[in-house]
Design an enzyme around this catalytic site. Structure first.
Site, PDB file in Angstrom:
ATOM      1  N   CYS A 334       0.831  -1.199   0.000  1.00  0.00           N
ATOM      2  CA  CYS A 334       0.000   0.000   0.000  1.00  0.00           C
ATOM      3  C   CYS A 334       0.872   1.258   0.000  1.00  0.00           C
ATOM      4  CB  CYS A 334      -0.977  -0.034   1.169  1.00  0.00           C
ATOM      5  SG  CYS A 334      -2.391   1.069   0.967  1.00  0.00           S
ATOM      6  N   HIS A 430      -3.667  -5.499   1.140  1.00  0.00           N
ATOM      7  CA  HIS A 430      -3.388  -5.912   2.512  1.00  0.00           C
ATOM      8  C   HIS A 430      -3.875  -7.342   2.724  1.00  0.00           C
ATOM      9  CE1 HIS A 430      -2.369  -1.890   4.071  1.00  0.00           C
ATOM     10  NE2 HIS A 430      -3.333  -1.431   3.301  1.00  0.00           N
TER      11      HIS A 430
END
Length: 485
Positions: A334, A430
């Site tokens: 991310c 994630h």
């Protein structure tokens, strides 16, 4: 509809774990339970099936109830992105920023949102278990409180107050809360719990009696140190202070994670802590990244540009570049993926002052922050292995590097990038390490033999273990009566 609220004498006293344990305990009794927290503050969040986000603890509590998480379980979420401000999430969607100087003001509308979500959720439950935030004894915040007594009064909830004996002064904490609360708030408290006791709880019988004598509140029980809690995902960054547990000597493959100032969703790494051949090290500020790490993972962050600058202030950028020059591997997740590119631009000031900063230049990509936030569950293939996870980010990443994607989604789309030599990778997803097959592929790539540990089953077993412990040490009939069961 029965209901109970668990409040605490401070942050990190164990409220989230106790609520999760009680949710599982009553669910195991065949009762339809739903968790709720009106306002949370955390950079560890979860994506709901409807494409919203809530605090990680409420997602865990939903799992304890054996139900899917929804945005009504945590209608107001604050995600700190600077020392003075936070991103405001209302019912799962980004709703501007919340300035610390305005904290405590203009919250009536947010209380109304919380009450509406609570009542909607309660329609599907036989028991609501509500978690407070911080401490009700912070009476300077009481006027505009929506997280503790403000919410308890709004919907008429009986409250159990939790004190943490592990940090000391538990008698003073509970008795002090009784002393500073006004009469109306004090009357909402129907009992107390002493949490995190190490050793024989009978040794604290006199202490419990002193609390009863000073407050008039009955004791619901003394909860021991719950070993199962270490197998649950953490929500609060305070847990990072003691996250590097000692391990047995032997040949282990080291994975290093720089502890960014705005680190987010660090529960990504929980499954790696259970890998027998992996030594997972979170590196705190002020320390160099270890030279003997096989893999450096740059984690997610709530403020990519600020943490890119933080990386440089710590000298970690030089450590990462040296690591790569010496043949090491790097993975960015991310915000960490965004840092691996050539540049990060924020022309509209999404994260603060509009600006552009240089990235680490290890991937041939560039990131531009945008006002839209991507929130979705995803699945697909990584290095030939299946994975399932979620996206939660602002920003769009483009460039020649994305022609070598790291992930392929089930719908045929792609994500992430791989360097030409294959040693630097990044993606927006994630939860990659939570999938047994994907974790095995990632661990094998750095020379460790993977386990076949089912992380989700491990968490579920820990919830059952905690529920069983609470059954033994708490007066559950008293709690049920307080709730109105």
């Amino acid at each position: 509809m029965a209901a109970l609220m668990i409040q605490g004498c401070g942050s990190d006293v164990g409220k989230s774990v106790l609520v999760a344990g009680l949710c599982r305990l009553f669910t195991n009794r065949g009762i339809i339970v739903r968790p709720f927290k009106s306002q949370n503050m955390s950079n560890n969040a979860a994506v709901t099936s409807g494409g919203g986000e809530i605090g990680r603890a409420q997602a865990l509590q939903a799992q304890a109830c054996r139900t899917r998480p929804t945005v009504d379980m945590n209608p107001v979420l604050l995600k700190p992105q600077s020392d003075v401000g936070a991103q405001l999430i209302v019912r799962g969607k980004m709703s501007g920023t919340f300035d610390a100087s305005a904290h405590g003001r203009d919250k009536r509308a947010l209380l109304d949102v919380a009450v509406e979500s609570y009542r909607r959720l309660a329609q599907e439950a036989q028991l609501m278990i509500v978690e407070g935030a911080g401490s009700p004894a912070e009476t300077n915040l009481r006027k505009n409180d929506i997280a503790n007594m403000g919410f308890a009064q709004a919907v008429g909830l009986p409250v159990v107050l939790v004190g943490d004996i592990n940090r000391g002064h538990v008698i003073a904490s509970l008795v002090g809360a009784h002393a500073v609360l006004d009469a109306a708030d004090r009357a909402m408290i129907r009992g107390f719990i002493v949490n995190k006791f190490r050793g024989n709880p009978r040794l604290f019988d006199d202490g419990v009696q002193r609390i009863v004598d000073h407050t008039g509140w009955p004791s619901i029980g003394v909860v021991p140190w719950l070993e199962g809690a270490s197998r649950l995902p953490s929500e609060d960054g305070m847990q990072l202070e003691n996250i590097n547990a000692p391990h047995a000597a032997g040949s282990r493959v080291k994975i290093a994670v720089p502890q960014l100032s705005r680190i987010a969703n660090f529960d990504d790494f929980d499954p790696l802590r259970a890998e027998p051949e992996i030594e997972l090290v979170f590196v705190p500020p002020g320390r160099a990244l270890p030279r003997d790490a096989a893999l450096i993972v740059i984690p997610g962050t709530k403020s990519t540009i600020a943490d890119m600058e933080f990386m440089r202030s710590q000298g970690w950028d030089l450590d990462v570049l040296s690591h790569v020059r010496h043949g090491g591997r790097v993975l960015g997740i991310c915000g960490g993926y965004q840092m691996l590119g050539r540049s990060i631009s924020d022309p509209d000031g999404i994260e603060g002052t509009p600006r552009t900063v240089a990235g680490l230049g290890l991937l041939d990509v560039e990131t531009v922050m945008t006002g839209d936030k991507t929130l979705r569950e995803v699945s697909g293939v990584l290095m030939g292995a299946r994975f399932a996870g979620y996206e939660m980010h602002v920003g769009s990443t483009t460039g020649a590097g994305v022609s070598r994607p790291f992930l392929r989604f089930s719908d045929g789309s792609i994500d992430g990038a791989i360097s030409a030599d294959g040693r630097v990778t990044g993606c927006y997803v994630h939860g990659l390490f939570g999938a047994t097959e994907a974790r095995a592929a990632l661990v094998s790539a750095i020379g460790a033999a993977p386990s076949q540990d089912d992380h989700a089953a491990r968490v579920d077993a820990a919830l059952d273990e905690i529920a069983g412990e609470l059954e033994r040490c708490l007066d559950i009939p008293a709690l049920a009566a307080m709730a109105g069961l």
